[in-house]
Design a protein around this motif. Structure first.
Motif, PDB file in Angstrom:
ATOM      1  N   ALA A   5      -2.654  11.340 -15.356  1.00 32.54           N
ATOM      2  CA  ALA A   5      -1.341  11.449 -14.710  1.00 32.54           C
ATOM      3  C   ALA A   5      -1.389  11.226 -13.197  1.00 32.54           C
ATOM      4  N   VAL A   6      -2.399  11.729 -12.525  1.00 35.19           N
ATOM      5  CA  VAL A   6      -2.462  11.592 -11.066  1.00 35.19           C
ATOM      6  C   VAL A   6      -2.633  10.126 -10.688  1.00 35.19           C
ATOM      7  N   ARG A   7      -3.508   9.409 -11.401  1.00 38.91           N
ATOM      8  CA  ARG A   7      -3.700   7.980 -11.108  1.00 38.91           C
ATOM      9  C   ARG A   7      -2.420   7.193 -11.349  1.00 38.91           C
ATOM     10  N   VAL A   8      -1.732   7.483 -12.453  1.00 41.39           N
ATOM     11  CA  VAL A   8      -0.488   6.781 -12.758  1.00 41.39           C
ATOM     12  C   VAL A   8       0.575   7.131 -11.729  1.00 41.39           C
ATOM     13  N   ALA A   9       0.662   8.396 -11.344  1.00 41.76           N
ATOM     14  CA  ALA A   9       1.662   8.815 -10.352  1.00 41.76           C
ATOM     15  C   ALA A   9       1.432   8.116  -9.016  1.00 41.76           C
ATOM     16  N   LYS A  10       0.175   7.980  -8.608  1.00 41.82           N
ATOM     17  CA  LYS A  10      -0.120   7.273  -7.358  1.00 41.82           C
ATOM     18  C   LYS A  10       0.275   5.811  -7.459  1.00 41.82           C
ATOM     19  N   ALA A  11      -0.067   5.173  -8.562  1.00 37.73           N
ATOM     20  CA  ALA A  11       0.259   3.755  -8.740  1.00 37.73           C
ATOM     21  C   ALA A  11       1.766   3.537  -8.762  1.00 37.73           C
ATOM     22  N   VAL A  12       2.476   4.390  -9.462  1.00 33.20           N
ATOM     23  CA  VAL A  12       3.936   4.261  -9.547  1.00 33.20           C
ATOM     24  C   VAL A  12       4.574   4.550  -8.192  1.00 33.20           C
ATOM     25  N   SER A  13       4.030   5.495  -7.450  1.00 33.19           N
ATOM     26  CA  SER A  13       4.568   5.783  -6.115  1.00 33.19           C
ATOM     27  C   SER A  13       4.424   4.573  -5.198  1.00 33.19           C
ATOM     28  N   TRP A  14       3.250   3.923  -5.233  1.00 36.10           N
ATOM     29  CA  TRP A  14       3.056   2.717  -4.429  1.00 36.10           C
ATOM     30  C   TRP A  14       3.973   1.594  -4.895  1.00 36.10           C
TER      31      TRP A  14
END
Length: 89
Positions: free
Chosen positions: A61-70
């Motif tokens: 989830a953290v990796r996906v959240a960072k990617a989606v935020s960018w």
């Protein structure tokens, strides 16, 4: 609930609310345009998945959240770099 858990819950809530706002806003447009609908669909799905993942403590989830935020930042900047900045009144 620890500070980190509260922070994850806050980011998850922010992602889910942002997904809902984007979905509602795009659905209210008078015409369907692929250059708007495509990125909006990707963002809504990404924000929803990352928000749910953060809420349930998924390892990815953290990796996906960072990617989606960018991606959200990039789409917002790309949309603002178009005709909106070149209007003179």
């Amino acid at each position: 609930m620890s500070r980190i858990a509260r922070a994850f819950a806050g980011v998850a809530l922010a992602h889910l609310v942002t997904a809902a706002v984007v979905a509602f806003g795009v659905s209210q447009l008078p015409a369907r345009v692929a250059s708007v609908d495509g990125p909006a669909l990707v963002l809504v799905l990404g924000l929803g998945v990352s928000g749910a993942g953060l809420l349930f403590g998924a390892r990815w989830a953290v990796r996906v959240a960072k990617a989606v935020s960018w991606a959200t930042l990039a789409v917002g900047l790309a949309r603002q770099g178009g005709p909106a900045l070149h209007r003179h009144r």
